[in-house]
Motif scaffolding. Structure first.
Motif, PDB file in Angstrom:
ATOM      1  N   HIS A  26      -8.908 -10.502  10.486  1.00  0.00           N
ATOM      2  CA  HIS A  26      -7.710 -10.347   9.662  1.00  0.00           C
ATOM      3  C   HIS A  26      -6.491 -10.535  10.549  1.00  0.00           C
ATOM      4  O   HIS A  26      -6.625 -10.830  11.729  1.00  0.00           O
ATOM      5  CB  HIS A  26      -7.746  -8.993   8.943  1.00  0.00           C
ATOM      6  CG  HIS A  26      -8.931  -8.909   8.027  1.00  0.00           C
ATOM      7  ND1 HIS A  26      -8.917  -9.442   6.762  1.00  0.00           N
ATOM      8  CD2 HIS A  26     -10.160  -8.412   8.217  1.00  0.00           C
ATOM      9  CE1 HIS A  26     -10.103  -9.255   6.203  1.00  0.00           C
ATOM     10  NE2 HIS A  26     -10.884  -8.638   7.084  1.00  0.00           N
ATOM     11  N   GLU A 102      -8.615  -0.087   6.108  1.00  0.00           N
ATOM     12  CA  GLU A 102      -9.135  -0.830   4.962  1.00  0.00           C
ATOM     13  C   GLU A 102      -8.941  -2.329   5.144  1.00  0.00           C
ATOM     14  O   GLU A 102      -9.810  -3.120   4.774  1.00  0.00           O
ATOM     15  CB  GLU A 102      -8.490  -0.325   3.670  1.00  0.00           C
ATOM     16  CG  GLU A 102      -8.956   1.074   3.314  1.00  0.00           C
ATOM     17  CD  GLU A 102      -8.286   1.654   2.084  1.00  0.00           C
ATOM     18  OE1 GLU A 102      -7.360   1.019   1.517  1.00  0.00           O
ATOM     19  OE2 GLU A 102      -8.687   2.768   1.670  1.00  0.00           O
ATOM     20  N   ARG A 105     -11.606  -3.425   7.554  1.00  0.00           N
ATOM     21  CA  ARG A 105     -12.938  -3.427   6.946  1.00  0.00           C
ATOM     22  C   ARG A 105     -13.119  -4.565   5.948  1.00  0.00           C
ATOM     23  O   ARG A 105     -14.202  -4.743   5.398  1.00  0.00           O
ATOM     24  CB  ARG A 105     -13.202  -2.089   6.252  1.00  0.00           C
ATOM     25  CG  ARG A 105     -13.520  -0.971   7.227  1.00  0.00           C
ATOM     26  CD  ARG A 105     -14.212   0.222   6.585  1.00  0.00           C
ATOM     27  NE  ARG A 105     -13.967   0.406   5.185  1.00  0.00           N
ATOM     28  CZ  ARG A 105     -13.113   1.276   4.647  1.00  0.00           C
ATOM     29  NH1 ARG A 105     -12.389   2.041   5.424  1.00  0.00           N
ATOM     30  NH2 ARG A 105     -12.983   1.381   3.342  1.00  0.00           N
ATOM     31  N   LYS A 107     -11.554  -4.952   3.014  1.00  0.00           N
ATOM     32  CA  LYS A 107     -11.376  -4.575   1.613  1.00  0.00           C
ATOM     33  C   LYS A 107     -10.361  -5.525   0.978  1.00  0.00           C
ATOM     34  O   LYS A 107      -9.427  -5.989   1.630  1.00  0.00           O
ATOM     35  CB  LYS A 107     -10.873  -3.120   1.561  1.00  0.00           C
ATOM     36  CG  LYS A 107     -11.012  -2.456   0.236  1.00  0.00           C
ATOM     37  CD  LYS A 107     -10.718  -0.955   0.371  1.00  0.00           C
ATOM     38  CE  LYS A 107     -10.832  -0.283  -0.971  1.00  0.00           C
ATOM     39  NZ  LYS A 107     -10.485   1.142  -0.894  1.00  0.00           N
ATOM     40  N   LYS A 108     -10.536  -5.829  -0.289  1.00  0.00           N
ATOM     41  CA  LYS A 108      -9.611  -6.729  -0.980  1.00  0.00           C
ATOM     42  C   LYS A 108      -8.220  -6.108  -1.033  1.00  0.00           C
ATOM     43  O   LYS A 108      -8.078  -4.915  -1.273  1.00  0.00           O
ATOM     44  CB  LYS A 108     -10.091  -7.007  -2.407  1.00  0.00           C
ATOM     45  CG  LYS A 108     -11.326  -7.853  -2.464  1.00  0.00           C
ATOM     46  CD  LYS A 108     -11.716  -8.139  -3.900  1.00  0.00           C
ATOM     47  CE  LYS A 108     -12.959  -9.003  -3.919  1.00  0.00           C
ATOM     48  NZ  LYS A 108     -13.386  -9.310  -5.278  1.00  0.00           N
ATOM     49  N   SER A 111      -7.273  -3.906  -3.907  1.00  0.00           N
ATOM     50  CA  SER A 111      -7.799  -2.538  -3.827  1.00  0.00           C
ATOM     51  C   SER A 111      -7.014  -1.709  -2.818  1.00  0.00           C
ATOM     52  O   SER A 111      -6.716  -0.548  -3.072  1.00  0.00           O
ATOM     53  CB  SER A 111      -9.269  -2.540  -3.418  1.00  0.00           C
ATOM     54  OG  SER A 111     -10.051  -3.162  -4.401  1.00  0.00           O
ATOM     55  N   ILE A 112      -6.691  -2.307  -1.676  1.00  0.00           N
ATOM     56  CA  ILE A 112      -5.944  -1.601  -0.642  1.00  0.00           C
ATOM     57  C   ILE A 112      -4.590  -1.140  -1.193  1.00  0.00           C
ATOM     58  O   ILE A 112      -4.169  -0.020  -0.958  1.00  0.00           O
ATOM     59  CB  ILE A 112      -5.723  -2.492   0.602  1.00  0.00           C
ATOM     60  CG1 ILE A 112      -7.063  -2.819   1.259  1.00  0.00           C
ATOM     61  CG2 ILE A 112      -4.772  -1.814   1.593  1.00  0.00           C
ATOM     62  CD1 ILE A 112      -6.976  -3.854   2.359  1.00  0.00           C
ATOM     63  N   ARG A 114      -3.862  -0.404  -4.067  1.00  0.00           N
ATOM     64  CA  ARG A 114      -4.100   0.447  -5.243  1.00  0.00           C
ATOM     65  C   ARG A 114      -3.608  -0.227  -6.516  1.00  0.00           C
ATOM     66  O   ARG A 114      -2.944   0.358  -7.339  1.00  0.00           O
ATOM     67  CB  ARG A 114      -3.443   1.822  -5.074  1.00  0.00           C
ATOM     68  CG  ARG A 114      -3.917   2.748  -3.928  1.00  0.00           C
ATOM     69  CD  ARG A 114      -5.147   2.361  -3.265  1.00  0.00           C
ATOM     70  NE  ARG A 114      -5.734   3.353  -2.370  1.00  0.00           N
ATOM     71  CZ  ARG A 114      -6.210   3.036  -1.179  1.00  0.00           C
ATOM     72  NH1 ARG A 114      -6.102   1.815  -0.685  1.00  0.00           N
ATOM     73  NH2 ARG A 114      -6.832   3.944  -0.473  1.00  0.00           N
TER      74      ARG A 114
END
Length: 115
Positions: A26, A102, A105, A107-108, A111-112, A114
């Motif tokens: 990332h 996040e 890791r 995560k999309k 989602s991060i 919210r």
């Protein structure tokens, strides 16, 4: 007694946030995106805080607009549930740590953030 991290410049920790994200494929842009989402700073504001060696206490005190969805950030950081941290400043710092975790890791982003 205030925790030492409160007076630590954000610029001292920021490279570690970026490195953590980069180790997993990332990038800095994603780290900056979660900082902007959480604090309301624009990119110039983040860059200025880093250049001026702004400490975490001031960084969060001067944040243009903490995201109203920030309390939706839950989970463990360093074995502590972020939603159970009593000190508001420490909770904000840990929210940021959690968001960077996040990103790292994979995560999309929806989602991060919210969303």
């Amino acid at each position: 007694m205030a925790h030492r991290i409160f007076t630590t410049p954000v610029a001292a920790v920021y490279p570690h946030y970026v490195a953590k994200a980069e180790r997993t494929g990332h990038d800095k842009a994603e780290v900056d995106e979660v900082i902007r989402w959480l604090t309301g700073y624009d990119q110039n504001g983040i860059d200025r805080a880093l250049a001026e060696q702004t400490d975490f206490e001031t960084f969060f005190a001067e944040a243009p607009a903490m995201n109203p969805n920030a309390p939706l950030i839950t989970g463990l950081i360093c074995g502590i549930r972020v939603e159970q941290i009593d000190d508001p400043l420490m909770q904000r710092i840990r929210w940021l740590d959690k968001l960077v975790d996040e990103v790292a890791r994979g995560k999309k982003m929806t989602s991060i953030l919210r969303g």
